[in-house]
Write a protein that holds these residues in place. Sequence first.
Motif, PDB file in Angstrom:
ATOM      1  N   LEU A  60      10.188   0.548  55.701  1.00  0.00           N
ATOM      2  CA  LEU A  60      11.144  -0.026  54.766  1.00  0.00           C
ATOM      3  C   LEU A  60      11.582   1.003  53.728  1.00  0.00           C
ATOM      4  CD1 LEU A  60      12.219  -2.919  54.283  1.00  0.00           C
ATOM      5  CD2 LEU A  60      10.398  -3.212  52.614  1.00  0.00           C
ATOM      6  N   SER A  61      10.613   1.824  53.292  1.00  0.00           N
ATOM      7  CA  SER A  61      10.914   2.812  52.250  1.00  0.00           C
ATOM      8  C   SER A  61      12.004   3.777  52.703  1.00  0.00           C
ATOM      9  CB  SER A  61       9.653   3.584  51.873  1.00  0.00           C
ATOM     10  OG  SER A  61       9.055   4.146  53.022  1.00  0.00           O
ATOM     11  N   THR A  68      19.976   3.571  49.181  1.00  0.00           N
ATOM     12  CA  THR A  68      20.227   3.717  47.745  1.00  0.00           C
ATOM     13  C   THR A  68      20.937   5.029  47.428  1.00  0.00           C
ATOM     14  OG1 THR A  68      18.043   4.698  47.389  1.00  0.00           O
ATOM     15  CG2 THR A  68      18.253   2.316  47.013  1.00  0.00           C
TER      16      THR A  68
ATOM     17  N   GLU B 133      16.184   3.978  32.976  1.00  0.00           N
ATOM     18  CA  GLU B 133      15.689   2.628  32.753  1.00  0.00           C
ATOM     19  C   GLU B 133      15.367   2.005  34.101  1.00  0.00           C
ATOM     20  OE1 GLU B 133      17.791  -0.052  30.070  1.00  0.00           O
ATOM     21  OE2 GLU B 133      18.909   1.721  29.438  1.00  0.00           O
ATOM     22  N   SER B 167       4.842   6.320  54.550  1.00  0.00           N
ATOM     23  CA  SER B 167       4.534   6.036  53.151  1.00  0.00           C
ATOM     24  C   SER B 167       5.453   4.959  52.611  1.00  0.00           C
ATOM     25  CB  SER B 167       4.679   7.309  52.316  1.00  0.00           C
ATOM     26  OG  SER B 167       4.526   7.000  50.951  1.00  0.00           O
ATOM     27  N   PRO B 168       4.906   4.071  51.783  1.00  0.00           N
ATOM     28  CA  PRO B 168       5.795   3.106  51.129  1.00  0.00           C
ATOM     29  C   PRO B 168       6.578   3.764  49.989  1.00  0.00           C
ATOM     30  CG  PRO B 168       3.554   2.789  50.372  1.00  0.00           C
ATOM     31  CD  PRO B 168       3.497   3.848  51.433  1.00  0.00           C
ATOM     32  N   LEU B 169       6.187   4.987  49.619  1.00  0.00           N
ATOM     33  CA  LEU B 169       6.886   5.679  48.541  1.00  0.00           C
ATOM     34  C   LEU B 169       8.097   6.401  49.103  1.00  0.00           C
ATOM     35  CD1 LEU B 169       3.830   7.409  46.810  1.00  0.00           C
ATOM     36  CD2 LEU B 169       5.012   5.355  46.032  1.00  0.00           C
ATOM     37  N   ALA B 170       9.171   6.407  48.345  1.00  0.00           N
ATOM     38  CA  ALA B 170      10.363   7.129  48.776  1.00  0.00           C
ATOM     39  C   ALA B 170      11.211   7.476  47.568  1.00  0.00           C
ATOM     40  CB  ALA B 170      11.178   6.281  49.746  1.00  0.00           C
ATOM     41  N   LEU B 171      12.052   8.485  47.745  1.00  0.00           N
ATOM     42  CA  LEU B 171      13.035   8.782  46.722  1.00  0.00           C
ATOM     43  C   LEU B 171      14.127   7.737  46.833  1.00  0.00           C
ATOM     44  CD1 LEU B 171      13.392  12.619  47.151  1.00  0.00           C
ATOM     45  CD2 LEU B 171      12.437  11.436  45.178  1.00  0.00           C
ATOM     46  N   SER B 172      14.560   7.246  45.696  1.00  0.00           N
ATOM     47  CA  SER B 172      15.595   6.222  45.702  1.00  0.00           C
ATOM     48  C   SER B 172      16.726   6.676  44.782  1.00  0.00           C
ATOM     49  CB  SER B 172      14.961   4.920  45.207  1.00  0.00           C
ATOM     50  OG  SER B 172      15.933   3.966  44.915  1.00  0.00           O
ATOM     51  N   GLY B 173      17.963   6.371  45.161  1.00  0.00           N
ATOM     52  CA  GLY B 173      19.109   6.782  44.349  1.00  0.00           C
ATOM     53  C   GLY B 173      19.412   8.248  44.509  1.00  0.00           C
ATOM     54  N   ARG B 174      20.265   8.759  43.628  1.00  0.00           N
ATOM     55  CA  ARG B 174      20.555  10.198  43.685  1.00  0.00           C
ATOM     56  C   ARG B 174      20.996  10.713  42.324  1.00  0.00           C
ATOM     57  NH1 ARG B 174      26.494  10.448  46.483  1.00  0.00           N
ATOM     58  NH2 ARG B 174      26.936   8.407  45.690  1.00  0.00           N
ATOM     59  N   PHE B 183       8.292   0.835  48.164  1.00  0.00           N
ATOM     60  CA  PHE B 183       8.922  -0.283  48.864  1.00  0.00           C
ATOM     61  C   PHE B 183       7.917  -0.873  49.843  1.00  0.00           C
ATOM     62  CE2 PHE B 183      12.329   2.702  47.815  1.00  0.00           C
ATOM     63  CZ  PHE B 183      13.229   1.879  47.163  1.00  0.00           C
ATOM     64  N   ALA B 184       7.019  -1.671  49.342  1.00  0.00           N
ATOM     65  CA  ALA B 184       6.074  -2.329  50.242  1.00  0.00           C
ATOM     66  C   ALA B 184       6.687  -3.653  50.683  1.00  0.00           C
ATOM     67  CB  ALA B 184       4.749  -2.560  49.539  1.00  0.00           C
ATOM     68  N   ASP B 185       6.504  -3.967  51.953  1.00  0.00           N
ATOM     69  CA  ASP B 185       7.036  -5.221  52.497  1.00  0.00           C
ATOM     70  C   ASP B 185       6.472  -6.430  51.780  1.00  0.00           C
ATOM     71  OD1 ASP B 185       8.712  -4.394  54.349  1.00  0.00           O
ATOM     72  OD2 ASP B 185       7.533  -4.998  56.089  1.00  0.00           O
TER      73      ASP B 185
END
Lengths: 176, 213
Positions: A60-61, A68, B133, B167-174, B183-185
């Motif tokens: 999902l990540s 995003t 934020e 990994s449930p961790l990820a870079l988000s946005g930019r 992002f854990a289910d």
Amino acid sequence: MEEKLTPEESAILEELRQSIRGDDSQRSRLIPILQKVQERLGYLPPEAVKMVADHLAVPLSEVYSVATFYNQFRFHPPGKYPIKVCMGTACHVRGGEIILENFERKLEIKEGETTEDREFSIERVACVGCCALAPVALVGETVHGHMAPSKVEGLFTRIQVQKEIEEKRRKKDGSE
Amino acid sequence: MTVTLTVDGKALQAEAGSNLLEVCLENGITVPNLCHLPGLEPPPAACRLCFVELEGIDAPVTSCTVPVSDGMVVHTDTDRVRRLQRSALRFLLSVHDVDCKNCHANHHCALQDLARFLKVGLKPRGLSIILKEPEVDDDHPFIRHYPNRCVLCERCLRTCHDRHGHSPLALSGRGFDTVIRCFADTPEDAQPCQSCAACVDVCPVGALVLKTG
Ligand code: SF4
Ligand code: SF4
Ligand code: FES
Ligand code: FES
């Protein structure tokens, strides 16, 4: 704020679930599939993102990380009155950021979000092509130029009045 | 094969092809770095701090991406190198909520060490401070994240990947909006994090913390 799926959205999601089943499940299909989902639903609710992740068998990540990154994907449903605040160069130097803040404060949502009743959503957009009117905001397709904090208030009054007129007309049509 | 290289006038022996940054560090030569994790290839070269100059090459290079070779001549302490490193650090600090008194990393923080080493103040003068934020991301059941302390070195998610394959961790946005997110289910999916927490250990600053109680 997480919006609940409407019954129509749930139905569309079910349809999508059936239809992507036949799609290629290669990782390279990630963006086209997300686009297809957003085209039908107008946004990417968590249920849909999960569905795509499962279909492609990626975490999902990873789906969120990609989704995003691109401005074209949204995670909240568009409001009935989508408000777009121009952040192009001209509007930026004329205080577009302040206009955005005013809308955010007034509606108590952040840019990219939608009010709970799904009436309004706010997003920032690139130059809309009428820089001479900077700073510019759009409500639906209507351009509002030379925006100022005081005008933000006025805009909502106008929308309210418009709604009431429509309401009356509907009632009249119904009683005739 | 063992090769000989010269770093700041000192002759060093190293295995051919080994990582220049690691060779310097192993020999007690301080080279600022944040994103390098020994053994995890390829290096993301994200922090832009580990610059050195190589004789025969015009511009400074990131030492974490350079394999050592015989006869290599390296300078780690030149004006150009220090200027680049100070700029990189100042930019990092311009998106940082410097509040060390209230940070659990206080006194064992890589940013504090770097600032001391490079003689840069923790509040970068002349740059406006841009913060994100929300200030605290409390989504994860066991781990709290402070985006305004994060230096986006990716050590947490790379370590997690290395251990678990995903990994449930990820870079988000930019751009300025980029953050590390989890992002854990379902909350159950995050269960293993409680006993692992490798990401928390490897964070060079105070951006990740295990929730207590
Ligand atoms: S991460 Fe380091 S520099 Fe930032 S507040 Fe914490 S101790 Fe200070
Ligand atoms: S949370 Fe820590 S380890 Fe992860 S990217 Fe941010 S600073 Fe690096
Ligand atoms: S910059 Fe806003 S309309 Fe051109
Ligand atoms: S350690 Fe080389 S760029 Fe970060």
